[in-house]
Write an enzyme that holds these catalytic residues in place. Sequence first.
Site, PDB file in Angstrom:
ATOM      1  CG  ASP A 168      31.806  24.446  90.191  1.00 47.98           C
ATOM      2  OD1 ASP A 168      30.897  25.064  90.779  1.00 47.98           O
ATOM      3  OD2 ASP A 168      32.512  24.959  89.302  1.00 47.98           O
ATOM      4  CG  HIS A 179      29.307  27.339  94.421  1.00 42.26           C
ATOM      5  ND1 HIS A 179      29.200  28.646  93.989  1.00 42.26           N
ATOM      6  CD2 HIS A 179      29.458  26.589  93.287  1.00 42.26           C
ATOM      7  CE1 HIS A 179      29.266  28.685  92.676  1.00 42.26           C
ATOM      8  NE2 HIS A 179      29.436  27.455  92.222  1.00 42.26           N
ATOM      9  NE  ARG A 205      31.497  37.451  85.105  1.00 40.70           N
ATOM     10  CZ  ARG A 205      31.447  36.247  85.667  1.00 40.70           C
ATOM     11  NH1 ARG A 205      30.459  35.937  86.481  1.00 40.70           N
ATOM     12  NH2 ARG A 205      32.391  35.356  85.435  1.00 40.70           N
ATOM     13  CG  HIS A 262      33.902  29.324  92.041  1.00 44.12           C
ATOM     14  ND1 HIS A 262      34.128  27.982  92.303  1.00 44.12           N
ATOM     15  CD2 HIS A 262      32.833  29.356  91.208  1.00 44.12           C
ATOM     16  CE1 HIS A 262      33.239  27.250  91.653  1.00 44.12           C
ATOM     17  NE2 HIS A 262      32.428  28.054  90.985  1.00 44.12           N
TER      18      HIS A 262
HETATM   19  C1  GA4 Z   1      26.868  24.591  91.721  1.00 35.33           C
HETATM   20  C2  GA4 Z   1      27.585  24.274  90.404  1.00 35.33           C
HETATM   21  C3  GA4 Z   1      26.624  24.153  89.208  1.00 35.33           C
HETATM   22  O1  GA4 Z   1      26.200  25.452  88.815  1.00 35.33           O
HETATM   23  C4  GA4 Z   1      25.383  23.292  89.560  1.00 35.33           C
HETATM   24  C5  GA4 Z   1      24.664  23.983  90.711  1.00 35.33           C
HETATM   25  C6  GA4 Z   1      23.358  23.342  91.210  1.00 35.33           C
HETATM   26  C7  GA4 Z   1      22.134  24.009  90.558  1.00 35.33           C
HETATM   27  O2  GA4 Z   1      22.150  25.214  90.343  1.00 35.33           O
HETATM   28  O3  GA4 Z   1      21.160  23.288  90.295  1.00 35.33           O
HETATM   29  C8  GA4 Z   1      23.397  23.452  92.747  1.00 35.33           C
HETATM   30  C9  GA4 Z   1      24.847  23.915  93.106  1.00 35.33           C
HETATM   31  C10 GA4 Z   1      25.622  23.701  91.838  1.00 35.33           C
HETATM   32  C11 GA4 Z   1      25.448  23.142  94.293  1.00 35.33           C
HETATM   33  C12 GA4 Z   1      24.465  22.818  95.443  1.00 35.33           C
HETATM   34  C13 GA4 Z   1      23.029  22.594  94.935  1.00 35.33           C
HETATM   35  C14 GA4 Z   1      23.084  22.163  93.468  1.00 35.33           C
HETATM   36  C15 GA4 Z   1      22.381  24.365  93.388  1.00 35.33           C
HETATM   37  C16 GA4 Z   1      22.393  23.914  94.818  1.00 35.33           C
HETATM   38  C17 GA4 Z   1      21.989  24.672  95.815  1.00 35.33           C
HETATM   39  C18 GA4 Z   1      24.540  23.030  88.335  1.00 35.33           C
HETATM   40  C19 GA4 Z   1      25.806  22.049  90.265  1.00 35.33           C
HETATM   41  O4  GA4 Z   1      26.022  20.962  89.769  1.00 35.33           O
HETATM   42  O5  GA4 Z   1      25.940  22.292  91.623  1.00 35.33           O
END
Ligand code: GA4
Length: 325
Positions: free
Chosen positions: A201, A199, A266, A256
Amino acid sequence: MVVPSPTSSKIASNKTKAMGIPTIDLSMERSQLSQTVVKACEEYGFFRVVNHNVPKEVIARLEEEGAEFFSKPSHEKRRAGPASPFGYGFTNIGPNGDMGDLEYLLLHANPLSIAQISKTIANDSTKFSTVVKEYVEVVKEVTCEILDLVVEGLGVADKSGLSRLIRDFDSDSVLRMNHYPPLKVKWKGNKNSIGFGAHSDPQMLTIMRSNDVGGLQIYTREGLWLPVPPDPTNFFVMVGDVLQVMTNGKFMSVRHRALTNTSEARMSMIYFAAPPLDWWIAPLPEMVSPPENESVYKAFTRAQYKEATYSLRLGDSRLDLFRAQ
Ligand code: GA4
């Protein structure tokens, strides 16, 4: 969730790995530094930061709190969940069926939210909350320093235009602690498990630190997964979707993922810097020059982007929804 190989794409060869990951030494001379940061953001959307001045004790204290929390029995940890989106989560990532071999704590980085949620996480919630706030404050400073360098390197007039959004009390930044337990099953050959799937960010900039166990991989422009050697004393920085839009695509958010295939756990701590929810995200004026270089994106608020993010799957390309026609 064990997969036969790291899915979908090739792993970088030793030759590509040797090209290395850009390193930004924050003690370098400033004019040179801003150009180096812009180059790293443009070419990789990813770099390592050394000489960052973050006291190692601040990192150690958060690591200790994280280790203490994750070592608790499941039924105790679950009292801090489910993560919707904040709190304790395991296996499930987000609301749409994404899964990974990990457990995590996801916290809003606002000091009031930290104090509130700490009560569900730790027995000594004052200590936990103090340690988290202290960590957020120092990584926020590093983030802001990097954003000021970005702005300088890009020749943007408003010298603190980006860092101001992150320092804002209403900034929508979050802190995540991921714990990837060691694989339970011993595999012959190269078997990996997906700790956290591929994904980008959805924030502006991400600043990540992990213990001495590898697993993070970044997807290069050449279409290879590049393993990132762990470096517990330093930070890794990733360009997020918001910065991609603000630079009108000059920088690109980096895809990433985290794999787990080791016998050791980890743990990573990740600060995701984002503007306030009511902030309109659009390319910076300096990054557009019509008619040759029109804005590639429509303007949208952080809240709209967040809503889109949570309505899609982890690996989906959310920015496509906001492209100008
Ligand atoms: C990915 C980056 C961050 O960890 C996060 C994630 C969020 C979550 O875990 O609640 C998301 C993910 C992230 C992207 C798409 C959506 C939202 C889970 C998910 C399937 C906290 C964020 O901001 O986006």
